[in-house]
Design a protein around this motif. Structure first.
Motif, PDB file in Angstrom:
ATOM      1  N   ILE A 171       0.778  -1.307   0.159  1.00 14.06           N
ATOM      2  CA  ILE A 171       0.155  -0.036   0.034  1.00 14.06           C
ATOM      3  C   ILE A 171       0.922   1.303   0.072  1.00 14.06           C
ATOM      4  CG2 ILE A 171      -1.737   1.158   1.090  1.00 14.06           C
ATOM      5  CD1 ILE A 171      -2.702  -1.349   2.506  1.00 14.06           C
ATOM      6  N   GLU A 172       0.707   2.004  -0.877  1.00 16.02           N
ATOM      7  CA  GLU A 172       1.334   3.138  -0.921  1.00 16.02           C
ATOM      8  C   GLU A 172       0.968   4.155   0.301  1.00 16.02           C
ATOM      9  OE1 GLU A 172       2.237   5.004  -4.433  1.00 16.02           O
ATOM     10  OE2 GLU A 172       2.851   6.959  -3.530  1.00 16.02           O
ATOM     11  N   ARG A 173       2.080   4.785   0.949  1.00 14.62           N
ATOM     12  CA  ARG A 173       1.921   5.327   2.372  1.00 14.62           C
ATOM     13  C   ARG A 173       0.962   4.555   3.193  1.00 14.62           C
ATOM     14  NH1 ARG A 173       6.045   8.170   1.340  1.00 14.62           N
ATOM     15  NH2 ARG A 173       6.086   9.260  -0.790  1.00 14.62           N
ATOM     16  N   ILE A 374      -9.892  17.941  -4.680  1.00 13.64           N
ATOM     17  CA  ILE A 374      -8.832  18.944  -4.269  1.00 13.64           C
ATOM     18  C   ILE A 374      -8.296  18.754  -3.062  1.00 13.64           C
ATOM     19  CG2 ILE A 374      -8.282  21.577  -4.000  1.00 13.64           C
ATOM     20  CD1 ILE A 374     -11.167  21.958  -5.596  1.00 13.64           C
ATOM     21  N   LYS A 375      -6.922  18.737  -2.764  1.00  7.60           N
ATOM     22  CA  LYS A 375      -6.342  18.456  -1.436  1.00  7.60           C
ATOM     23  C   LYS A 375      -6.525  19.659  -0.676  1.00  7.60           C
ATOM     24  CE  LYS A 375      -2.855  15.126  -2.513  1.00  7.60           C
ATOM     25  NZ  LYS A 375      -1.599  14.452  -2.573  1.00  7.60           N
ATOM     26  N   TYR A 376      -6.845  19.397   0.697  1.00  5.49           N
ATOM     27  CA  TYR A 376      -7.319  20.631   1.441  1.00  5.49           C
ATOM     28  C   TYR A 376      -6.339  21.841   1.432  1.00  5.49           C
ATOM     29  CZ  TYR A 376      -4.134  18.504   5.281  1.00  5.49           C
ATOM     30  OH  TYR A 376      -3.014  17.771   5.710  1.00  5.49           O
ATOM     31  N   GLN A 407      -2.412   9.732   7.762  1.00  3.34           N
ATOM     32  CA  GLN A 407      -1.505  10.275   8.378  1.00  3.34           C
ATOM     33  C   GLN A 407      -0.057  10.260   7.896  1.00  3.34           C
ATOM     34  OE1 GLN A 407      -3.074   8.789  12.663  1.00  3.34           O
ATOM     35  NE2 GLN A 407      -1.234  10.091  12.763  1.00  3.34           N
ATOM     36  N   GLU A 408       0.256  10.376   6.459  1.00  4.62           N
ATOM     37  CA  GLU A 408       1.484  10.149   5.975  1.00  4.62           C
ATOM     38  C   GLU A 408       2.461  11.093   6.329  1.00  4.62           C
ATOM     39  OE1 GLU A 408       0.954  11.065   1.457  1.00  4.62           O
ATOM     40  OE2 GLU A 408       3.129  11.398   1.374  1.00  4.62           O
ATOM     41  N   TYR A 409       2.148  12.687   6.598  1.00  2.00           N
ATOM     42  CA  TYR A 409       3.060  13.545   6.961  1.00  2.00           C
ATOM     43  C   TYR A 409       3.004  13.783   8.463  1.00  2.00           C
ATOM     44  CZ  TYR A 409       3.919  14.866   2.297  1.00  2.00           C
ATOM     45  OH  TYR A 409       4.481  14.696   0.773  1.00  2.00           O
TER      46      TYR A 409
HETATM   47  C1  GCU Z   1       1.850  12.421  -2.154  1.00  2.59           C
HETATM   48  C2  GCU Z   1       2.381  10.906  -1.643  1.00  2.59           C
HETATM   49  C3  GCU Z   1       2.339  10.188  -2.823  1.00  2.59           C
HETATM   50  C4  GCU Z   1       1.192  10.147  -3.626  1.00  2.59           C
HETATM   51  C5  GCU Z   1       0.797  11.739  -3.821  1.00  2.59           C
HETATM   52  C6  GCU Z   1      -0.709  11.757  -4.303  1.00  2.59           C
HETATM   53  O1  GCU Z   1       3.012  12.968  -2.745  1.00  2.59           O
HETATM   54  O2  GCU Z   1       3.565  10.934  -1.040  1.00  2.59           O
HETATM   55  O3  GCU Z   1       2.876   8.785  -2.278  1.00  2.59           O
HETATM   56  O4  GCU Z   1       1.072   9.579  -4.708  1.00  2.59           O
HETATM   57  O5  GCU Z   1       0.594  12.371  -2.677  1.00  2.59           O
HETATM   58  O6  GCU Z   1      -1.488  12.354  -3.579  1.00  2.59           O
HETATM   59  O7  GCU Z   1      -0.834  11.385  -5.714  1.00  2.59           O
END
Ligand code: GCU
Length: 843
Positions: A171-173, A374-376, A407-409
């Motif tokens: 899973i990515e992140r 849209i990201k926040y 909670q990636e960051y």
């Molecule tokens: C971040 C994240 C990536 C992801 C990207 C996205 O940059 O680190 O892993 O692919 O967001 O939202 O597409």
């Protein structure tokens, strides 16, 4: 004819692994009176097995059995005795006559009335009925027997989650273990967890899940995999959760193994063969999954293919998919996360401007079944960002907010960070478009610009995966709250949290007050030690996104710059002298951010480049604010351990131990954050801390200052991520290292912390002794227990602390650390700290 059944009950929680999250339906004690007042019958109107209404009946039966140990009869037609009646408005009215005084219900909305002879749980549609059943059970499980009669409708029709699961099962992140959907390139055969996940999602009114990574793989579209996706849809359908897919724009050229298409040499969105290719794929999906939710597309971003490759617009790219979905009522979610790599030496370049630059000129060119996701904030899920100005720029295009539960960051579920207070800074922000109230939550609901579609999506990894051990119990509050806010973003974070606490841990008032306090303090604490004043999360942005690495923000094209040097810091985003990002906001908001006087302290470094000695509205200088907030954030994280400890015995040991393990980790890692960031800026500015803390650690014994046998001194990847810039490692990967030191602190009782590095690629063994009295042993095994991104280096990701509490120490005792390396992990140690018990010192 009356058709009633006494069902066998399932789902009674036995072992508290946390797998049931907030749907435990734990037995309520002292509730016998209420128990007898509950109807003996559940009437489920016109439900076929597998439909959401049928599920509602099962949930009501099982929930009541589990909470009250009361068996209800489940009937599938009218019942003359008092009953709990669940069904759609249409079915209800057919059987019981017109509903009285019920306000208008929107799709997925429901009416809940517990005041009459029958308890009415009536949905506008089947999904609404199921949501109503979950709502009623949530009340019962919280011991809330208030008589209520109300209708509720969703703020937005898009209430989706995005899994970033890869076809190989990773899973990515993702920090909670492997995918519950995919393994080895195909859909897994056992979808039990997928069904459980759908149940959790439905209980908080999430209506769709995109199951694969936005960095998509075209093999998802193979005939075999679409059959697999249809199996996932089958197990989710009873919960009213639809399935969607992320697409790889270049799929037509990638040899997808599906007889409905053949390979092309182009993916140009205006090419007829490409249009036909996607039409065939979409037709094929809907022939197998008639209630398929739609697509999610990340294009022209971070290496993903897209329409720009063919000089087509993003709208032309989006419409390619939207058109194929339209006949089926499917939705296209098109991501606004599009940006180019930039050059830091150019003062006016700014990644934060990218989304508006790309999308605003296309407003009105997207089809009505398309939603721009849209990201926040304008960068990327940072610990604090201003509201994305794109929300104000799309008036003739549907919009949804993208949040990140994962909670990636924000500590990757190893730091407690309750996210809704952060989300609310954006959802409640008034963009004042045309000088009229334009609160983000009203924009995404479609209300402000009168748009047909809108809502929210959140990036989630399932957290409680098959590997329950990696799941974080406390992090589940974010998934719960996400659903609640997606339904109604006017809700406040704290009461939502408290519902979750009662459902997850029971009704004990100390549990409620303690977990409330910890959670509500958690985002401010994390903000304080990871990235205050709008500087963004000062994490390693090139690799893990987890531990501290302020240097990584600079000198690369990603545009997460802080422009810090010995004199000054911050991005100048003003129009008068900087990137003019401020100019992307409507006039009133622009004016606020353009002026340093009116920019709030908490975003000052986002909008302005200032001297480190610049005095904030708070009266502190920027640098002193940095020092103080890092100390205060880390100090708060220490209290999470003691707060949680006060709940020992009140929470089952499985979950308590898992939570304590993570709180101890956070306590140690918050200090790594604090010192790395403070030392980094102290070394850059040479401006001393007014309180003399930064760079002075009177209670530490540096490992490199100990007598070493089998150990040698080592540098670290970024100087400031080790105390005094260095650590020790064993001289070879087969040599046991011993480090000793005569303790010269006054005799007394101490909490002892050993800072060591836990890397990928080995499980070292560590032991600590005072005068040959063994305090204990531990292992460098975070790769199997914590789930956050690790590194192969000695750095801010791997530095962590092991704790021994309340140890009797005499001046002159010998401290000994023994490290047994494993493979490439050379039992690395940074320092040992002695904190006098009760002193409040956090060194
Ligand atoms: C971040 C994240 C990536 C992801 C990207 C996205 O940059 O680190 O892993 O692919 O967001 O939202 O597409």
């Amino acid at each position: 004819m009356r058709i009633c059944f006494l069902l066998a009950s399932v789902g009674v929680a036995v072992a508290e692994t946390g797998i049931d999250a907030w749907l435990r339906y734990a037995p309520l004690t002292g509730s016998s009176v209420v128990h007898s007042a509950l109807p003996n019958n559940v009437v489920v109107l016109n439900s076929s097995q597998g439909s959401p209404v049928y599920t509602a009946g099962q949930e009501l039966h099982n929930g009541i059995k589990s909470i009250f140990d009361k068996s209800t009869r489940v009937c599938y037609s009218k019942e003359t005795k008092s009953a709990l009646v669940v069904g759609t408005v249409a079915e209800y009215e057919k059987v019981y006559g017109a509903l009285q005084n019920v306000p208008e219900l929107a799709p997925d909305g429901f009416w809940l009335d517990t005041t009459g002879f029958n308890i009415q749980i009536v949905g506008q549609d089947e999904r609404g009925a199921l949501y109503g059943a979950f709502e009623y059970l949530s009340m019962l499980a919280q011991g809330n027997f208030t008589k209520v009669a109300y209708a509720t409708n969703p703020a937005g029709n898009i209430r989706w989650v995005n899994q970033w699961d890869n076809m190989d099962g990773s899973i990515e992140r993702g920090y909670g273990g492997a995918s519950i959907f995919f393994a080895n390139g195909t859909v897994v055969s056992d979808l039990t967890r997928a069904a459980q996940y759908a149940r959790l999602l439905a209980s908080v009114r999430i209506n769709a899940v995109v199951i694969n990574n936005v960095n998509a793989n075209s093999t998802t579209l193979s005939a075999e995999n679409i059959q697999g996706v249809s199996r996932i849809a089958d197990v989710m359908r009873p919960y009213g959760v639809q399935v969607g897919l992320s697409l790889d724009f270049a799929s037509p050229t990638e040899g997808v193994q599906n007889p409905v298409v053949h390979n092309l040499t182009t993916y140009d969105p205006l090419d007829e063969s490409v249009v036909q290719w996607w039409t065939n794929i979409t037709d094929n999906i809907y022939s197998i999954i008639p209630d398929f939710a739609g697509y999610l597309v990340k294009a022209d971003s971070e290496g993903q293919a897209g329409p720009l490759v063919y000089n087509r617009t993003l709208a032309q790219g989006a419409n390619l998919f939207a058109k194929t979905l339209e006949p089926y009522g499917g939705t296209l979610m098109y991501r606004a996360f599009v940006y180019n790599l930039l050059n830091e030496s150019n003062w006016t370049e700014d990644r934060a401007k990218a989304a508006v630059d790309f999308f605003q000129p296309l407003d009105g060119q997207f089809m009505d079944n398309t939603v721009i996701q849209i990201k926040y904030g304008p960068i990327d899920f940072q610990v604090r960002e201003p509201t994305s100005p794109l929300f104000a720029s799309l008036r003739e295009t549907n919009a949804a907010i993208e949040l990140e539960v994962a909670q990636e960051y924000l500590g990757q579920q190893c730091h407690l960070v309750y996210l809704p207070p952060l989300w609310k800074t954006v959802l409640d922000f008034d963009l004042q478009v045309d000088n009229e109230s334009s609160v983000v939550r009203n924009i995404i609901s479609g209300q402000r610009f009168n748009r047909p579609l809108g809502g929210s999506a959140a990036v989630v990894n399932t957290m409680l995966t098959n590997n329950v051990r990696l799941g974080s119990n406390l992090a589940m509050s974010n998934l719960y709250a996400y659903g609640r806010l997606a339904w109604d973003a006017t809700q406040e974070p704290e009461p939502v949290l408290q519902d979750w606490i009662r459902l997850t841990f029971g009704l004990h008032p100390r549990i409620l007050s303690t977990i409330t306090q910890m959670s509500m303090e958690s985002w401010p604490a994390y903000l304080n030690y990871s990235g205050n004043l709008g500087i963004q999360t000062l994490t390693d942005i090139l690799y893990t996104h987890f531990g501290p690495n302020p240097a990584s923000q600079e000198l690369n094209g990603y545009g997460q710059w802080t422009r810090a040097d010995s004199l000054s810091v911050g991005m100048d985003r003003t129009c008068s002298n900087g990137t003019c990002y401020s100019g992307q906001y409507p006039p009133k908001v622009y004016e606020m951010y353009e002026s340093i006087e009116t920019t709030p302290d908490d975003l000052i470094l986002w909008f302005h480049h200032v001297n480190w000695t610049h005095v904030l509205h708070s009266g502190k200088t920027v640098i002193q604010h940095f020092y103080d907030s890092h100390y205060s954030g880390a100090a708060t994280a220490q209290t999470f351990v003691t707060q949680l400890a006060s709940l020992s015995g009140l929470i089952d040991s499985e979950r308590y131990n898992e939570m304590m393990y993570r709180q101890l980790y956070q306590a140690g890692h918050s200090i790594v954050w604090r010192d790395s960031v403070n030392d980094y800026y102290y070394n850059m500015t040479l401006i001393p801390d007014d309180h003399g803390r930064v760079g002075h650690h009177p209670w530490r014994i540096e490992a490199e200052a100990m007598a070493l046998d089998g150990y040698r001194i080592s540098g670290v990847a970024l100087n400031e991520t080790a105390s005094n810039k260095s650590a020790i490692v064993t001289v070879s990967n087969s040599t046991t290292g011993i480090a000793t030191h005569i303790i010269d602190f006054p005799s007394g009782r101490y909490d002892i912390g050993v800072n060591y590095f836990d890397l990928y690629g080995g499980v070292s063994n560590f032991s600590a002794y005072v005068n040959n009295r063994k305090l204990g042993s531990w292992q460098g095994n975070a790769e199997f227990t914590l789930g956050h991104e690790l590194t192969y280096f000695l750095d801010g990701n791997s530095n962590t602390r092991h704790h021994f509490f309340d140890v009797d120490v005499k001046e002159g005792d010998e401290l000994k650390i023994v490290g047994v390396p494993d493979q490439m992990e050379a039992a690395p140690v940074d320092y040992v700290v002695f904190l006098p018990v009760g002193s409040g010192i956090v060194d």
